[in-house]
Design a protein around this motif. Structure first.
Motif, short mmCIF file in Angstrom:
data_model
loop_
_atom_site.label_atom_id
_atom_site.label_comp_id
_atom_site.label_asym_id
_atom_site.label_seq_id
_atom_site.Cartn_x
_atom_site.Cartn_y
_atom_site.Cartn_z
N GLN A 63 0.84 -1.48 -0.35
CA GLN A 63 0.13 0.29 -0.12
C GLN A 63 0.80 1.43 -0.12
OE1 GLN A 63 -3.27 0.43 0.06
NE2 GLN A 63 -3.56 -1.75 -1.02
N TRP A 64 2.29 1.36 0.79
CA TRP A 64 2.90 2.30 0.86
C TRP A 64 2.97 2.37 -0.94
CZ3 TRP A 64 4.39 6.34 3.69
CH2 TRP A 64 5.81 7.09 3.57
N ASP A 65 3.84 1.09 -1.40
CA ASP A 65 4.68 1.81 -2.91
C ASP A 65 3.30 2.19 -4.08
OD1 ASP A 65 6.83 -0.12 -2.29
OD2 ASP A 65 5.91 -1.55 -2.36
N VAL A 66 1.92 1.49 -3.85
CA VAL A 66 0.93 2.19 -4.46
C VAL A 66 1.15 3.51 -3.98
CG1 VAL A 66 -0.79 1.01 -3.37
CG2 VAL A 66 -1.12 1.32 -6.14
N HIS A 67 0.94 4.07 -3.29
CA HIS A 67 0.63 5.15 -2.67
C HIS A 67 1.86 6.15 -3.30
CE1 HIS A 67 -2.86 3.26 -0.60
NE2 HIS A 67 -3.69 4.37 -1.20
N CYS A 68 2.96 5.97 -2.87
CA CYS A 68 3.59 6.33 -3.07
C CYS A 68 4.33 6.66 -4.89
CB CYS A 68 4.44 6.54 -2.64
SG CYS A 68 4.97 6.59 -0.69
N THR A 69 3.92 5.77 -5.38
CA THR A 69 3.85 5.76 -6.49
C THR A 69 3.76 6.62 -8.01
OG1 THR A 69 4.21 3.26 -6.55
CG2 THR A 69 3.94 3.73 -8.74
N PRO A 70 4.03 7.43 -9.06
CA PRO A 70 3.16 8.43 -10.21
C PRO A 70 1.79 7.94 -10.54
CG PRO A 70 5.58 8.39 -9.69
CD PRO A 70 5.60 7.49 -9.03
N ARG A 71 1.08 8.43 -11.08
CA ARG A 71 0.24 8.22 -12.02
C ARG A 71 0.44 7.22 -13.00
NH1 ARG A 71 -2.77 12.38 -11.50
NH2 ARG A 71 -3.19 13.20 -14.07
#
Length: 598
Positions: free
Chosen positions: A325-333
């Protein structure tokens, strides 16, 4: 607090690892086809170990910063994208005893109660004793004791003084009067938890073991170092201004029923010595070291802290976690992520320059103009920064590869760009930055949540923190001690920036040293859940919280590079030093004193 389960229980026999379950599914859930009594749980080795595994499940998954823990999104470190996040009501001042986000009072007391019950009954397990001897029973009991002490610490950092339950579990048929329990003073809580951690440390092995031998399969189990590390952080907090000599008028009525202040108004410098000694005890174990990549590459070393699982810097890590969840929330669109966690401009400004100086001190810093870096036009604010800046922050036109992006490409946050606010109604950074630290580039769960996850342990305590704890405590009670610079410089050397007395002059006095230690701590431990508590224990939150800033995400081109206030303030009110205790708990236990200001 919860009451003991009924005598007849339906127990789910869990399969697989007994360490750190990622969910909080209760071991005592009802399963109609498998009924055993609670007494029988402690007759069998497997069921006792499953009970202990459930106690581990209460270890907080603190890198799940969007939904589960507010330490990043409600400090001055980062701004979260969504107004629907539980961080939002905290930031706008809409937190109260009847409207609580991130309410963990009852949750940790469940873990405490389970640990106590286990400790009171594991001696009954003759099967373990016959198979493995008394040593394993003693170890399991020490693990439960450590976990119980850790959950008390988690309560104390969030709520301040707590209720100490002792060694008994309240019976299910006990009268309501038995549930009327008062809070102990903060100093009494510290003394009790430190004593429990010392008891656990005296029994726990120095490294994870199976059958008396070191075993990588047991990583995540409680160790001596984990107990001493929790003790070191607890004593550092206890020595700090919030708890040591706090004369804030708001605390005038924050007392026990006997009129004893719950927070000490007397300053005791000896508390700093205790904190320093506790940190040094972890160091002196000699089993931890700052992670450094064998290649000597600074960036690989900084990244390997998190991606080389169970390395020698990690003291206490959680095996099952929500890092995806940390990864996907910090990843650009642009890479299939959600642009969810953006560093504030205040954090960007806090990173050192490559010469080891703060931007306000360095001739290398510029807020005007642009530089062509490998074909990318980079704002000069981001040029000549220290390596941790490039590890931690995704800034406009920085290069990214990960998620759905198969090859490296620049990321930009212009209003009409691929990650800008015009491209999605909610998923865009409010500051014009994203957190990059500990973001797994191979995680790709943005579309439907079924993609690949980059699994790794999530560190909760690591040696770099212990070095900083030691330097801070030592500076407060023995300023000028050479070990202060020794351990501060070890952090800077690994980070690839000049050290004091080796390229930079040493801080001139205790106060200047204090500021340098705090500045180093802010960056080295950024986004790991420390800043929220640091600005409270130092009592600087009123000065650093409030209006946060970022780049102008409503603009394209050069106009983007303008400091503007973010849409959501990060309010701090006098009551915000501690979380409110819910009205539900106050109604159940009339002897609980509410936290000041609520």
């Amino acid at each position: 607090m919860i009451m003991l389960q009924h005598t007849k229980l339906n127990i789910l026999l869990l399969a697989g690892s007994i360490l750190f379950f990622s969910s909080c599914k209760k071991f005592l859930d009802q399963v109609p086809d498998d009924r055993i009594t609670i007494d029988e749980v402690f007759k069998k080795k497997a069921t006792s170990e499953q009970f202990l595994a459930n106690i581990y499940s209460y270890v907080p998954d603190e890198w799940e910063a969007i939904h589960n823990f507010p330490w990043v999104g409600t400090s001055d470190e980062a701004d979260l994208t969504w107004s629907g996040s539980p961080n939002y009501p905290v930031n706008i001042g809409n937190l109260s005893p009847v409207n609580i986000s991130f309410e963990y009072w009852g949750f940790y007391y469940q873990g405490i109660r389970s640990a106590t019950y286990f400790m009171n009954h594991i001696e009954e397990n003759d099967e373990i004793r016959n198979l493995n001897g008394q040593q394993l029973i003693d170890q399991y009991k020490a693990e439960a004791r450590f976990l119980r002490a850790y959950y008390y610490f988690c309560l104390m950092r969030q709520y301040g003084p707590v209720i100490l339950l002792g060694e008994d579990v309240i019976a299910p048929d006990a009268p309501a009067s038995n549930m009327q329990l008062p809070r102990s003073t903060y100093d009494d809580c510290v003394s009790y938890v430190v004593s429990e951690l010392d008891k656990a440390a005296s029994v726990l092995p120095p490294v994870p073991q199976r059958n008396g031998q070191q075993s990588d399969a047991e990583f995540g189990r409680a160790t001596k170092g984990m107990a001493l590390a929790v003790k070191a952080r607890l004593l550092l907090y206890a020595a700090s201004p919030l708890y040591n000599g706090n004369t804030d008028p708001l605390l005038s009525s924050f007392k026990t029923a006997e009129g004893i202040p719950l927070i000490s108004a007397s300053n005791d410098q000896g508390k700093w010595k205790k904190a320093a000694d506790a940190a040094k005890a972890v160091i002196d174990l000699g089993i931890y070291s700052l992670y450094k990549d064998p290649s000597g590459d600074v960036m690989k070393s900084l990244q390997g802290i998190f991606f080389q699982g169970w390395n020698d810097e990690q003291i206490f890590s959680r095996k099952g976690n929500g890092l995806a969840q940390w990864d996907v929330h910090c990843t650009p669109r642009q890479a299939g992520g959600w642009c969810g966690i953006g560093p504030t401009q205040e954090m960007v400004d806090a990173y050192f320059m490559s010469d080891g100086k703060l931007p306000t001190e360095s001739a290398l810093y510029s807020q005007t103009g642009f530089t062509n870096v490998d074909g990318q036009i980079i704002y000069n604010m981001y040029i000549n920064r220290e390596p941790r800046f490039y590890r931690d922050v995704t800034y406009n036109n920085s290069i990214w590869q990960g998620g759905t992006m198969q090859s490296p490409a620049p990321i930009n946050f212009f209003v009409s760009g691929p990650n800008g606010r015009n491209g999605h109604p909610t998923d865009y950074s409010k500051t014009g930055y994203l957190v990059r630290k500990n973001v797994g580039p191979t995680t790709n769960i943005g579309s439907g949540g079924n993609g690949q996850r980059q699994d790794r342990p999530s560190p909760l305590f690591r040696l770099a923190e212990i070095y900083l704890n030691y330097a801070e405590a030592l500076n407060e009670y023995d300023p000028g001690n050479p070990n202060i610079l020794t351990y501060l410089n070890l952090i800077r050397e690994r980070a690839g920036i000049p050290q004091y007395l080796a390229g930079l002059p040493a801080p001139a006095n205790q106060d200047e040293m204090r500021q340098k230690i705090r500045a180093e701590r802010r960056i080295e431990l950024a986004y790991e859940g420390h800043r929220f508590f640091d600005i409270r224990r130092w009592k600087i939150a009123p000065q650093v919280m409030g209006t946060m800033h970022g780049m102008d995400i409503t603009r394209d081109g050069d106009a983007f590079y303008t400091r503007v206030a973010t849409m959501t303030p990060h309010l701090f009110m006098p009551s915000y030093y501690w979380w409110p205790i819910s009205q539900y708990e106050l109604d159940r236990d009339k002897r609980i004193v509410q936290n000041p200001g609520w």
